[in-house]
Scaffold this motif. Structure first.
Motif, mmCIF file in Angstrom:
data_model
loop_
_atom_site.group_PDB
_atom_site.id
_atom_site.type_symbol
_atom_site.label_atom_id
_atom_site.label_comp_id
_atom_site.label_asym_id
_atom_site.label_seq_id
_atom_site.Cartn_x
_atom_site.Cartn_y
_atom_site.Cartn_z
ATOM 1 N N ILE A 133 0.867 -1.177 0.000
ATOM 2 C CA ILE A 133 0.000 0.000 0.000
ATOM 3 C C ILE A 133 0.905 1.229 0.000
ATOM 4 O O ILE A 133 1.798 1.362 0.833
ATOM 5 C CB ILE A 133 -0.984 -0.028 1.189
ATOM 6 C CG1 ILE A 133 -1.943 1.146 1.104
ATOM 7 C CG2 ILE A 133 -0.296 -0.064 2.535
ATOM 8 C CD1 ILE A 133 -3.120 1.038 2.069
ATOM 9 N N LEU A 134 0.696 2.075 -1.033
ATOM 10 C CA LEU A 134 1.542 3.264 -1.191
ATOM 11 C C LEU A 134 0.809 4.453 -0.592
ATOM 12 O O LEU A 134 -0.277 4.816 -1.043
ATOM 13 C CB LEU A 134 1.815 3.483 -2.685
ATOM 14 C CG LEU A 134 2.852 4.539 -3.042
ATOM 15 C CD1 LEU A 134 4.209 4.177 -2.453
ATOM 16 C CD2 LEU A 134 2.970 4.669 -4.554
ATOM 17 N N LEU A 135 1.395 5.046 0.459
ATOM 18 C CA LEU A 135 0.720 6.128 1.173
ATOM 19 C C LEU A 135 1.454 7.449 0.974
ATOM 20 O O LEU A 135 2.642 7.472 0.678
ATOM 21 C CB LEU A 135 0.673 5.808 2.672
ATOM 22 C CG LEU A 135 -0.054 4.521 3.051
ATOM 23 C CD1 LEU A 135 0.106 4.251 4.540
ATOM 24 C CD2 LEU A 135 -1.521 4.626 2.686
ATOM 25 N N GLU A 136 0.717 8.529 1.174
ATOM 26 C CA GLU A 136 1.335 9.856 1.174
ATOM 27 C C GLU A 136 1.895 10.104 2.571
ATOM 28 O O GLU A 136 1.371 9.584 3.562
ATOM 29 C CB GLU A 136 0.296 10.937 0.852
ATOM 30 C CG GLU A 136 -0.437 10.733 -0.462
ATOM 31 C CD GLU A 136 0.477 10.782 -1.674
ATOM 32 O OE1 GLU A 136 1.538 11.452 -1.603
ATOM 33 O OE2 GLU A 136 0.150 10.152 -2.686
ATOM 34 N N LEU A 137 2.913 10.931 2.625
ATOM 35 C CA LEU A 137 3.502 11.281 3.915
ATOM 36 C C LEU A 137 2.463 11.893 4.848
ATOM 37 O O LEU A 137 2.443 11.632 6.056
ATOM 38 C CB LEU A 137 4.651 12.268 3.676
ATOM 39 C CG LEU A 137 5.441 12.654 4.904
ATOM 40 C CD1 LEU A 137 6.114 11.432 5.507
ATOM 41 C CD2 LEU A 137 6.473 13.698 4.544
ATOM 42 N N GLU A 138 1.569 12.702 4.265
ATOM 43 C CA GLU A 138 0.538 13.365 5.068
ATOM 44 C C GLU A 138 -0.354 12.331 5.767
ATOM 45 O O GLU A 138 -0.849 12.578 6.870
ATOM 46 C CB GLU A 138 -0.329 14.292 4.194
ATOM 47 C CG GLU A 138 0.376 15.575 3.770
ATOM 48 C CD GLU A 138 1.346 15.404 2.608
ATOM 49 O OE1 GLU A 138 1.432 14.272 2.062
ATOM 50 O OE2 GLU A 138 2.022 16.379 2.249
ATOM 51 N N ASP A 139 -0.568 11.170 5.127
ATOM 52 C CA ASP A 139 -1.386 10.120 5.741
ATOM 53 C C ASP A 139 -0.759 9.652 7.049
ATOM 54 O O ASP A 139 -1.453 9.319 8.009
ATOM 55 C CB ASP A 139 -1.515 8.897 4.814
ATOM 56 C CG ASP A 139 -2.222 9.237 3.516
ATOM 57 O OD1 ASP A 139 -2.903 10.271 3.477
ATOM 58 O OD2 ASP A 139 -2.083 8.464 2.557
ATOM 59 N N ALA A 140 0.582 9.591 7.055
ATOM 60 C CA ALA A 140 1.283 9.124 8.248
ATOM 61 C C ALA A 140 1.125 10.126 9.385
ATOM 62 O O ALA A 140 1.104 9.761 10.549
ATOM 63 C CB ALA A 140 2.763 8.917 7.937
ATOM 64 N N TYR A 141 0.990 11.399 9.057
ATOM 65 C CA TYR A 141 0.850 12.437 10.078
ATOM 66 C C TYR A 141 -0.537 12.463 10.683
ATOM 67 O O TYR A 141 -0.705 12.607 11.879
ATOM 68 C CB TYR A 141 1.165 13.818 9.483
ATOM 69 C CG TYR A 141 2.554 14.262 9.823
ATOM 70 C CD1 TYR A 141 2.787 15.127 10.884
ATOM 71 C CD2 TYR A 141 3.632 13.774 9.115
ATOM 72 C CE1 TYR A 141 4.070 15.521 11.216
ATOM 73 C CE2 TYR A 141 4.913 14.156 9.438
ATOM 74 C CZ TYR A 141 5.138 15.028 10.487
ATOM 75 O OH TYR A 141 6.394 15.400 10.812
ATOM 76 N N SER A 142 -1.535 12.350 9.797
ATOM 77 C CA SER A 142 -2.874 12.597 10.317
ATOM 78 C C SER A 142 -3.778 11.368 10.287
ATOM 79 O O SER A 142 -4.902 11.428 10.772
ATOM 80 C CB SER A 142 -3.513 13.743 9.532
ATOM 81 O OG SER A 142 -3.136 13.674 8.189
#
Lengths: 309, 102
Positions: A133-142
């Motif tokens: 699953i390829l996530l955006e960095l912002e997903d990891a933050y919020s």
């Protein structure tokens, strides 16, 4: 569904021997292996090459493909005659479920419907499946909810296996980072009989960001500062994925120095750090005033950047 | 989309997969992985087989070795060597990215 020209994919004539096919495959596998290839679409090409080789290297599959594909051109709409596979007996295990899921609809239509074990009293826990699953960095933050589309072999009532596409909405918890695995219970392969289904394991990857560079939970970012901010010290605003921080630049900071802001990397327990690499940026000497200021510094500061200290 | 449609999973970190889970997740045959562990081609976790735990990195390595052996008919020793080198390449690329050079 488009007809696929497997001979064209491997660049061999239709009458090629198995040795010629193998040789052509090896050459392409070296060219497109995603680990080493510099080609931009290496992964997709490698899948096509693997698919073509899976068919042409297997005498039974090749015979079936030759028979059905007679008269078709690459890209042409393809319809297999109903019940075509009745006349073929595939003895090998075929492509494994995980492999076949990477292949095209064309392949799935021809060879994906291999007969599975009969559903009956036999009980076996379903297979665990794996996907990235390829996530955006912002997903990891919020945290976020992300859709994952999977192709997986599925068995119908008659015990036949075909590829099915399904879409899942997955909750991404705050603080995920590359190298973690999200386990979704019961979302893997179906169990046989009354046994429970397998799990789906999602391997987390973070898409490279233009500005931030993630290293585990630590976040690296370049911080441009003016010469006077670096020399005299200053408090400057820094954008982070979840807002803005005020960061104190110590007096006398040089380019390349790294400021560590504790706990402001990717959230978690413990949270990562934010690492700001200072980069002193010079204003252009584009106006008379700017030139004059530089000349004053040159005259009045006894400064030699090449002096050995 | 209602809340019922949203799946919530457990986040696994570090060495979290059992031998069986690693094989299932990587579509690997258990015999294949066992042989590679016994021959020292795959980093052996400590303890008995039921105590073995593998990380996501181990999963990537196992899949990589398997595909090298299959795609190139590489002998296991060579596939392990290539996997070692690719891991080193990954680590260097990660350092380049962190340094902003890639």
């Amino acid at each position: 569904m488009e007809y696929r020209d497997y001979y064209g994919t491997l660049g061999v004539p239709r009458e090629a021997t198995i040795d010629e096919i193998k040789k052509a495959y090896r050459k392409l596998a070296r060219k497109y292996h995603p680990d080493v290839s510099k080609e931009p679409d290496a992964e997709a090409r490698m899948r096509e090459v693997n698919e073509a080789y899976a068919v042409l290297s297997d005498a039974e599959k090749r015979a079936a493909y030759d028979e059905l594909g007679r008269g078709y051109r690459p890209g042409q709409e393809f319809r297999p005659p109903p019940g075509w596979d009745a006349g073929f007996e595939f003895s090998g295990p075929g492509a494994s479920g995980a492999e076949a899921a990477d292949f095209s609809d064309f392949f799935a239509e021809l060879f994906g419907r291999m007969r599975g074990a009969p559903a009956g009293e036999f009980r076996m826990r379903g297979e665990d499946h794996h996907a990235k699953i390829l996530l955006e960095l912002e997903d990891a933050y919020s945290g976020a909810v992300r859709q994952v589309t999977l192709r997986a072999p599925k068995m119908d009532d008659q015990g036949r296996v075909a590829l099915a596409t399904r879409t899942l909405n997955v909750k991404i918890p705050k603080g995920v980072h590359a190298g973690q695995i999200i386990r979704l219970a019961g979302q893997g392969g179906p169990g046989m009989g009354s046994a429970r289904a397998g799990d789906l394991l999602l391997e987390v990857q973070i898409r490279p960001h233009g500005r931030y560079r993630a290293d585990g939970r630590d976040l690296h970012v370049t911080l441009p500062v003016a010469p006077w901010e670096a020399a005299l010290g200053a408090v400057v605003p820094v954008d982070v994925p979840d807002g803005q921080l005020q960061v104190r630049i110590p007096a006398g900071a040089q380019s390349g120095r790294v400021l560590r802001v504790r706990g402001r990397g990717i959230p978690g327990d413990p949270p990562g750090n934010l690492l700001l690499e200072i980069q002193v940026v010079l204003p252009e000497a584009a106006t008379a005033k700017a030139k004059e200021l530089y000349e004053t510094m040159a005259r009045e500061l006894a400064f030699d950047p090449r002096r050995e200290t | 989309m209602t809340d019922d449609d949203i799946l919530t999973g457990f986040v696994l970190e570090g060495r979290c997969l059992t031998f069986e889970e690693l094989c299932a997740a990587g579509a690997l045959e258990q015999d294949w992985l066992l042989r590679h562990i016994e021959e020292g081609l795959f980093p052996a976790p400590g303890g008995t087989r039921s105590e073995w735990r593998f990380s996501a990195l181990g999963l990537a390595r196992a899949r990589r070795m398997r595909s090298l052996e299959r795609d190139f008919e590489a002998v296991p020793e060579l596939a392990a060597l290539v996997a070692d080198m690719l891991e080193e390449l990954d680590a260097l690329r990660a350092r380049l990215r962190v340094a902003g050079l890639e």
